[in-house]
Design a protein around this motif. Sequence first.
Motif, PDB file in Angstrom:
ATOM      1  N   GLY A 195     -13.671  14.874   9.714  1.00 50.39           N
ATOM      2  CA  GLY A 195     -14.536  14.741   8.547  1.00 50.39           C
ATOM      3  C   GLY A 195     -15.556  13.634   8.672  1.00 50.39           C
ATOM      4  N   GLY A 196     -16.008  13.381   9.881  1.00 47.72           N
ATOM      5  CA  GLY A 196     -16.977  12.325  10.095  1.00 47.72           C
ATOM      6  C   GLY A 196     -16.375  10.931  10.105  1.00 47.72           C
ATOM      7  N   ARG A 197     -15.050  10.826  10.032  1.00 47.43           N
ATOM      8  CA  ARG A 197     -14.377   9.528  10.007  1.00 47.43           C
ATOM      9  C   ARG A 197     -13.765   9.247  11.380  1.00 47.43           C
ATOM     10  NH1 ARG A 197     -12.937  12.075   5.312  1.00 47.43           N
ATOM     11  NH2 ARG A 197     -10.749  12.394   5.882  1.00 47.43           N
ATOM     12  N   VAL A 198     -14.204   8.155  11.985  1.00 48.49           N
ATOM     13  CA  VAL A 198     -13.797   7.792  13.337  1.00 48.49           C
ATOM     14  C   VAL A 198     -12.355   7.294  13.332  1.00 48.49           C
ATOM     15  CG1 VAL A 198     -14.261   6.273  15.299  1.00 48.49           C
ATOM     16  CG2 VAL A 198     -16.158   7.215  13.960  1.00 48.49           C
ATOM     17  N   ASN A 199     -11.545   7.820  14.278  1.00 49.23           N
ATOM     18  CA  ASN A 199     -10.156   7.371  14.433  1.00 49.23           C
ATOM     19  C   ASN A 199      -9.351   7.462  13.138  1.00 49.23           C
ATOM     20  OD1 ASN A 199     -10.884   4.695  16.834  1.00 49.23           O
ATOM     21  ND2 ASN A 199     -10.872   6.904  17.069  1.00 49.23           N
ATOM     22  N   LEU A 200      -9.609   8.490  12.349  1.00 44.90           N
ATOM     23  CA  LEU A 200      -8.792   8.702  11.154  1.00 44.90           C
ATOM     24  C   LEU A 200      -7.349   8.978  11.547  1.00 44.90           C
ATOM     25  CD1 LEU A 200      -8.383   9.275   8.115  1.00 44.90           C
ATOM     26  CD2 LEU A 200      -9.003  11.662   8.606  1.00 44.90           C
ATOM     27  N   GLY A 201      -7.180   9.799  12.588  1.00 42.05           N
ATOM     28  CA  GLY A 201      -5.849  10.171  13.031  1.00 42.05           C
ATOM     29  C   GLY A 201      -5.303  11.384  12.313  1.00 42.05           C
ATOM     30  N   SER A 202      -4.373  12.073  12.934  1.00 41.91           N
ATOM     31  CA  SER A 202      -3.751  13.240  12.309  1.00 41.91           C
ATOM     32  C   SER A 202      -2.406  13.510  12.977  1.00 41.91           C
ATOM     33  CB  SER A 202      -4.659  14.475  12.407  1.00 41.91           C
ATOM     34  OG  SER A 202      -4.751  14.929  13.748  1.00 41.91           O
TER      35      SER A 202
ATOM     36  N   ARG B  46     -11.003   4.456  11.243  1.00 45.05           N
ATOM     37  CA  ARG B  46     -10.122   3.690  12.137  1.00 45.05           C
ATOM     38  C   ARG B  46      -8.786   3.345  11.470  1.00 45.05           C
ATOM     39  NH1 ARG B  46     -15.358   2.261  13.202  1.00 45.05           N
ATOM     40  NH2 ARG B  46     -15.986   2.554  15.387  1.00 45.05           N
ATOM     41  N   GLU B  47      -8.305   4.242  10.639  1.00 42.42           N
ATOM     42  CA  GLU B  47      -7.016   4.025   9.970  1.00 42.42           C
ATOM     43  C   GLU B  47      -5.842   4.374  10.878  1.00 42.42           C
ATOM     44  OE1 GLU B  47      -8.191   4.534   5.352  1.00 42.42           O
ATOM     45  OE2 GLU B  47      -8.001   6.393   6.475  1.00 42.42           O
ATOM     46  N   GLN B  48      -6.094   5.292  11.833  1.00 42.84           N
ATOM     47  CA  GLN B  48      -5.143   5.642  12.884  1.00 42.84           C
ATOM     48  C   GLN B  48      -3.811   6.158  12.345  1.00 42.84           C
ATOM     49  OE1 GLN B  48      -4.953   3.069  16.317  1.00 42.84           O
ATOM     50  NE2 GLN B  48      -7.007   2.257  15.955  1.00 42.84           N
TER      51      GLN B  48
ATOM     52  N   SER C 203      11.792  18.460   4.222  1.00 45.26           N
ATOM     53  CA  SER C 203      10.801  18.616   3.159  1.00 45.26           C
ATOM     54  C   SER C 203       9.581  17.708   3.270  1.00 45.26           C
ATOM     55  CB  SER C 203      11.469  18.355   1.794  1.00 45.26           C
ATOM     56  OG  SER C 203      12.090  17.070   1.775  1.00 45.26           O
ATOM     57  N   ILE C 204       9.595  16.742   4.180  1.00 45.19           N
ATOM     58  CA  ILE C 204       8.524  15.740   4.224  1.00 45.19           C
ATOM     59  C   ILE C 204       8.099  15.473   5.659  1.00 45.19           C
ATOM     60  CG2 ILE C 204       7.932  13.316   3.754  1.00 45.19           C
ATOM     61  CD1 ILE C 204       9.928  13.416   1.444  1.00 45.19           C
ATOM     62  N   VAL C 205       6.804  15.298   5.852  1.00 44.99           N
ATOM     63  CA  VAL C 205       6.245  14.759   7.098  1.00 44.99           C
ATOM     64  C   VAL C 205       5.481  13.501   6.733  1.00 44.99           C
ATOM     65  CG1 VAL C 205       4.592  15.098   8.972  1.00 44.99           C
ATOM     66  CG2 VAL C 205       6.092  16.979   8.282  1.00 44.99           C
ATOM     67  N   ALA C 206       5.719  12.428   7.479  1.00 42.11           N
ATOM     68  CA  ALA C 206       5.053  11.152   7.215  1.00 42.11           C
ATOM     69  C   ALA C 206       4.286  10.703   8.447  1.00 42.11           C
ATOM     70  CB  ALA C 206       6.068  10.086   6.815  1.00 42.11           C
ATOM     71  N   LEU C 207       3.056  10.228   8.224  1.00 40.56           N
ATOM     72  CA  LEU C 207       2.214   9.686   9.291  1.00 40.56           C
ATOM     73  C   LEU C 207       1.843   8.257   8.935  1.00 40.56           C
ATOM     74  CD1 LEU C 207      -0.333  12.641   9.784  1.00 40.56           C
ATOM     75  CD2 LEU C 207       1.893  12.334  10.899  1.00 40.56           C
ATOM     76  N   GLY C 208       2.226   7.320   9.768  1.00 40.02           N
ATOM     77  CA  GLY C 208       1.876   5.929   9.535  1.00 40.02           C
ATOM     78  C   GLY C 208       0.459   5.631   9.981  1.00 40.02           C
ATOM     79  N   GLY C 209      -0.288   4.979   9.101  1.00 35.30           N
ATOM     80  CA  GLY C 209      -1.652   4.559   9.407  1.00 35.30           C
ATOM     81  C   GLY C 209      -1.766   3.057   9.214  1.00 35.30           C
ATOM     82  N   CYS C 210      -1.297   2.299  10.191  1.00 30.19           N
ATOM     83  CA  CYS C 210      -1.107   0.862   9.991  1.00 30.19           C
ATOM     84  C   CYS C 210      -2.414   0.071   9.951  1.00 30.19           C
ATOM     85  CB  CYS C 210      -0.181   0.291  11.056  1.00 30.19           C
ATOM     86  SG  CYS C 210      -0.735   0.519  12.748  1.00 30.19           S
TER      87      CYS C 210
ATOM     88  N   PHE D 276       1.430  -2.077   7.266  1.00 30.66           N
ATOM     89  CA  PHE D 276       2.371  -1.136   6.657  1.00 30.66           C
ATOM     90  C   PHE D 276       2.109   0.242   7.282  1.00 30.66           C
ATOM     91  CE2 PHE D 276       3.258   2.065   3.371  1.00 30.66           C
ATOM     92  CZ  PHE D 276       4.539   1.713   2.953  1.00 30.66           C
ATOM     93  N   GLY D 277       3.158   0.853   7.843  1.00 34.18           N
ATOM     94  CA  GLY D 277       3.003   2.121   8.546  1.00 34.18           C
ATOM     95  C   GLY D 277       3.091   1.984  10.044  1.00 34.18           C
ATOM     96  N   ARG D 278       3.305   0.765  10.541  1.00 34.23           N
ATOM     97  CA  ARG D 278       3.474   0.576  11.983  1.00 34.23           C
ATOM     98  C   ARG D 278       4.654   1.404  12.482  1.00 34.23           C
ATOM     99  NH1 ARG D 278       1.186  -0.455  16.644  1.00 34.23           N
ATOM    100  NH2 ARG D 278      -0.102  -2.063  15.630  1.00 34.23           N
ATOM    101  N   SER D 279       5.695   1.527  11.650  1.00 36.33           N
ATOM    102  CA  SER D 279       6.842   2.379  11.963  1.00 36.33           C
ATOM    103  C   SER D 279       7.200   3.183  10.728  1.00 36.33           C
ATOM    104  CB  SER D 279       8.040   1.534  12.414  1.00 36.33           C
ATOM    105  OG  SER D 279       8.408   0.611  11.402  1.00 36.33           O
TER     106      SER D 279
END
Length: 461
Positions: free
Chosen positions: A273-280, A305-307, A317-324, A363-366
């Motif tokens: 979406g035009g956002r650099v290093n958003l991550g997925s 750059r939220e990564q 029931s849940i998927v979590a992605l950390g964006g530290c 927050f989200g490193r792990s």
Amino acid sequence: VYGADAGGDWEFQEQIMSPDGSDQFGQNVRIAGDWIATGDQESIELFHREGGSWVPSQSIEAAGLTSPEPEDASSFALSGTDLFIEKPHDEEDLVNIGYTPFREYAEFPYGVVEHYRRTGGTWSLVDILDPAEDEIGATRFAGDSDLGFANFISVSAGRCLIKQRVFEKNTMDRWVQTQTLPIPTPNENPPVMGHFGWAVDVEGSTAVVGAPGESNGSLESAGVVHLFAKTATGWVKTGVLTAPNPEAGDRFGSAVKLHGDHLIVGAPKVDRGGRVNLGSGYLFRQTAQGWSFDVELVPPATGEREQFGTSVGISDSIVALGGCFADPDGKAGAGAVALFSKDGAVWSADVFSPPDAGAGDQFGRSVDVTGNRVFVGAPFHGELLPRPEGAAYGIELDSGVWQVASKISSPVSGTRFGWALAHDGVRLAVGSPASLSQGIWPVGGGEIFRQEPSGWVSEGK
């Protein structure tokens, strides 16, 4: 040295001191029966238990090296009468001790493992293990300079694992290589670092290994995930997973997590979406035909750059992605976690950061997920600047809104408490990679917690 008493509790027995007064004594330590091996940057010191006390027995120096490097003797393994010591020799060093190595690239460091054997009370060098051609006819693949051979050593029950190579005793009581675990073959000359093993997970007979620095075709550092299965003869490689829409630098495979017939893979450098290093995150499903791509989970974030995907977690029931590196409410690097849940065929997503998050908390490193509970590490959270103490959060849905349900903070500053964590449904393990030994050396550590009605209770470090 600590010993267990009759009740199973550990109690202090004796302190072993360096015979030569080295201030880096004890960087590594191994124990086998009545022998202890401990090393500093230049030697291995062996102690023998005599009359209830540990007595210095022998010192193994740099074995004739003309210019020992600081990492000499930095990794070793002790088992019974066998001692294995890594030696990252250069070619001149090896010639000086009468050994001619097999090499393809003289410019690369060449590691070997020295094998010492104890006869009576004396340890003697009996063999040098190297990753060259050996008695079983194994040959190197093109471009293999074996960078880092001898960096990781483990020995148990007649087997010695050195990096990805398995050595076993033959009928002549000599250690020979019997298997090379199937890892990616470098396709460049010189080899390209693919960061194989950056992330790993195993469940049942399936193991997955992320290599986020590996190229996907011509796309450098697009990243891949390698699949392994346990068979009657050992672990064998069964395939490779890649993103369905790879781009150079995505670092697919930076985090991996298995859950039943699902696998979630983090790619923190993805641009969306035009956002650099958003991550997925990429979700894969295992069927009778093998692993297949299911869906890409893109966080509904607005920054750059939220990564997200630096860390990943998954339950039924849940998927979590950390964006530290997310910047919630303008707090740079406070971090956040993207939480995905599925209703039928539709995925919904939220982004959560705790109210007390501060700039740089990461927050989200792990992250780990058990059922409807999500656990998140923030290794730089705290008030004890410039070395904050770190924290681990438990978050849950409350009336459809994510809330902090529990929080554990380290009582000690600067340990990076929360850099890694894992929850098994009952206990929570939290890693502190910068924990100090005797207040001086950062050796790392971990702590196990059990949740009681009154809160989390430490079970030990």
